[in-house]
Design a protein around this motif. Structure first.
Motif, PDB file in Angstrom:
ATOM      1  N   ARG A 147     -55.991  98.770  23.078  1.00  0.00           N
ATOM      2  CA  ARG A 147     -57.001  99.334  22.199  1.00  0.00           C
ATOM      3  C   ARG A 147     -58.145  98.359  21.976  1.00  0.00           C
ATOM      4  NH1 ARG A 147     -53.932 100.488  18.251  1.00  0.00           N
ATOM      5  NH2 ARG A 147     -54.391  98.792  16.825  1.00  0.00           N
ATOM      6  N   GLY A 148     -59.341  98.845  22.170  1.00  0.00           N
ATOM      7  CA  GLY A 148     -60.542  98.070  21.909  1.00  0.00           C
ATOM      8  C   GLY A 148     -61.550  98.942  21.201  1.00  0.00           C
ATOM      9  N   SER A 149     -62.732  98.457  21.084  1.00  0.00           N
ATOM     10  CA  SER A 149     -63.766  99.218  20.401  1.00  0.00           C
ATOM     11  C   SER A 149     -64.208 100.411  21.239  1.00  0.00           C
ATOM     12  CB  SER A 149     -64.975  98.316  20.116  1.00  0.00           C
ATOM     13  OG  SER A 149     -66.038  99.078  19.600  1.00  0.00           O
ATOM     14  N   LEU A 150     -64.324 101.561  20.606  1.00  0.00           N
ATOM     15  CA  LEU A 150     -64.896 102.736  21.250  1.00  0.00           C
ATOM     16  C   LEU A 150     -66.347 102.909  20.832  1.00  0.00           C
ATOM     17  CD1 LEU A 150     -61.991 105.339  20.935  1.00  0.00           C
ATOM     18  CD2 LEU A 150     -62.642 103.985  22.925  1.00  0.00           C
ATOM     19  N   GLY A 151     -66.925 101.843  20.295  1.00  0.00           N
ATOM     20  CA  GLY A 151     -68.278 101.955  19.799  1.00  0.00           C
ATOM     21  C   GLY A 151     -68.270 102.566  18.412  1.00  0.00           C
ATOM     22  N   ALA A 152     -69.455 102.850  17.904  1.00  0.00           N
ATOM     23  CA  ALA A 152     -69.561 103.410  16.556  1.00  0.00           C
ATOM     24  C   ALA A 152     -69.376 104.918  16.626  1.00  0.00           C
ATOM     25  CB  ALA A 152     -70.907 103.044  15.952  1.00  0.00           C
ATOM     26  N   SER A 153     -68.130 105.338  16.870  1.00  0.00           N
ATOM     27  CA  SER A 153     -67.830 106.758  17.018  1.00  0.00           C
ATOM     28  C   SER A 153     -66.487 107.063  16.384  1.00  0.00           C
ATOM     29  CB  SER A 153     -67.787 107.167  18.498  1.00  0.00           C
ATOM     30  OG  SER A 153     -69.041 107.001  19.122  1.00  0.00           O
ATOM     31  N   ALA A 154     -66.336 108.314  15.977  1.00  0.00           N
ATOM     32  CA  ALA A 154     -65.066 108.834  15.489  1.00  0.00           C
ATOM     33  C   ALA A 154     -64.954 110.275  15.963  1.00  0.00           C
ATOM     34  CB  ALA A 154     -64.986 108.749  13.960  1.00  0.00           C
ATOM     35  N   TRP A 155     -63.742 110.775  16.024  1.00  0.00           N
ATOM     36  CA  TRP A 155     -63.501 112.133  16.484  1.00  0.00           C
ATOM     37  C   TRP A 155     -62.637 112.871  15.466  1.00  0.00           C
ATOM     38  CZ3 TRP A 155     -64.260 108.044  19.505  1.00  0.00           C
ATOM     39  CH2 TRP A 155     -65.093 108.186  20.625  1.00  0.00           C
ATOM     40  N   VAL A 156     -63.001 114.116  15.180  1.00  0.00           N
ATOM     41  CA  VAL A 156     -62.210 114.962  14.289  1.00  0.00           C
ATOM     42  C   VAL A 156     -61.891 116.246  15.055  1.00  0.00           C
ATOM     43  CG1 VAL A 156     -62.052 116.091  12.048  1.00  0.00           C
ATOM     44  CG2 VAL A 156     -63.408 113.996  12.285  1.00  0.00           C
TER      45      VAL A 156
END
Length: 221
Positions: free
Chosen positions: A30-39
């Motif tokens: 696991r690393g950064s997915l950038g400034a994103s989130a998913w719902v």
């Protein structure tokens, strides 16, 4: 030759059969997915929901809703991005909103639904199930919330909601490809709200479409 649908089914079946190994790998890498989130909506496709659950269990910024009070998961995604801003991606499906989702003191936050295939086809739906000021309530406590963007979402107030989108002292609002129905106001502002950009927003069954109030300086569209 396998069809695209067969390939998707094969990939999905493999993923389901190897959920444990996939989750272990994701947690380890696991690393950064950038400034994103998913719902992800409770009635999204089984493939999307299952993969979303794997990602959520591995600690990624993914929230899978249960179809009751989906505002809880959405607010968690907002909180996750509060200090950095970013994009919340919403799957196809219906999100049940029981209390307003509050966006405060955030610079640069986008709510992006599934791509709209035509003017009347919205696959991401926010549906109110109780009385509230606004399904999305943007205001400030110590700093102006700036650059809020909403795209490819249908809002259904179901007669409960004062406004689908309510803003108080927001530096910039961008609304594109929205369909708003059964609210008193489609979009309402109060206080200082500057630099609005509205493109392809449809309201039906609303007393007012877009209402810009308040006495702040610089209100403009």
């Amino acid at each position: 030759m396998a069809t695209v649908e067969n390939r998707i089914d094969q990939a999905y079946n493999w993923m389901v059969a190897n959920q444990g190994a996939i989750a272990t790998w994701l947690a380890a890498s696991r690393g950064s997915l950038g400034a994103s989130a998913w719902v992800i909506a409770s009635n999204a496709s089984p493939q999307i929901e299952s993969f979303g659950q794997i990602l959520q269990d591995a600690g990624y910024p993914v929230w899978v809703c249960d179809g009751t009070a989906d505002d809880v998961q959405i607010q968690a995604a907002v909180t996750y991005l509060a200090s950095r801003g970013g994009v919340i991606h919403f799957s196809q499906g219906t999100f049940q909103i029981t209390v307003k989702i509050v966006v405060s003191d955030i610079y640069g936050l986008s709510f992006i639904g599934e791509t709209v295939s035509s003017q009347d086809a919205y696959s991401t739906l926010f549906k109110a199930t109780a009385n509230m000021d606004g399904m999305i309530f943007g205001d400030y406590t110590t700093n102006y919330s700036s650059i809020l963007k909403f795209e490819n979402i249908k809002f259904d107030g179901d007669g409960y909601t004062l406004a689908a989108l309510y803003f108080d002292d927001i530096d910039s609002v961008q609304a594109k490809n929205l369909y708003i129905t059964n609210c008193t106001y489609g979009i309402q502002s109060a206080g200082r709200c500057e630099h609005w950009k509205i493109e392809r927003v449809t309201t039906t069954g609303c007393r007012y479409g877009v209402y810009i109030g308040g006495t702040g300086l610089g209100d403009s569209i």
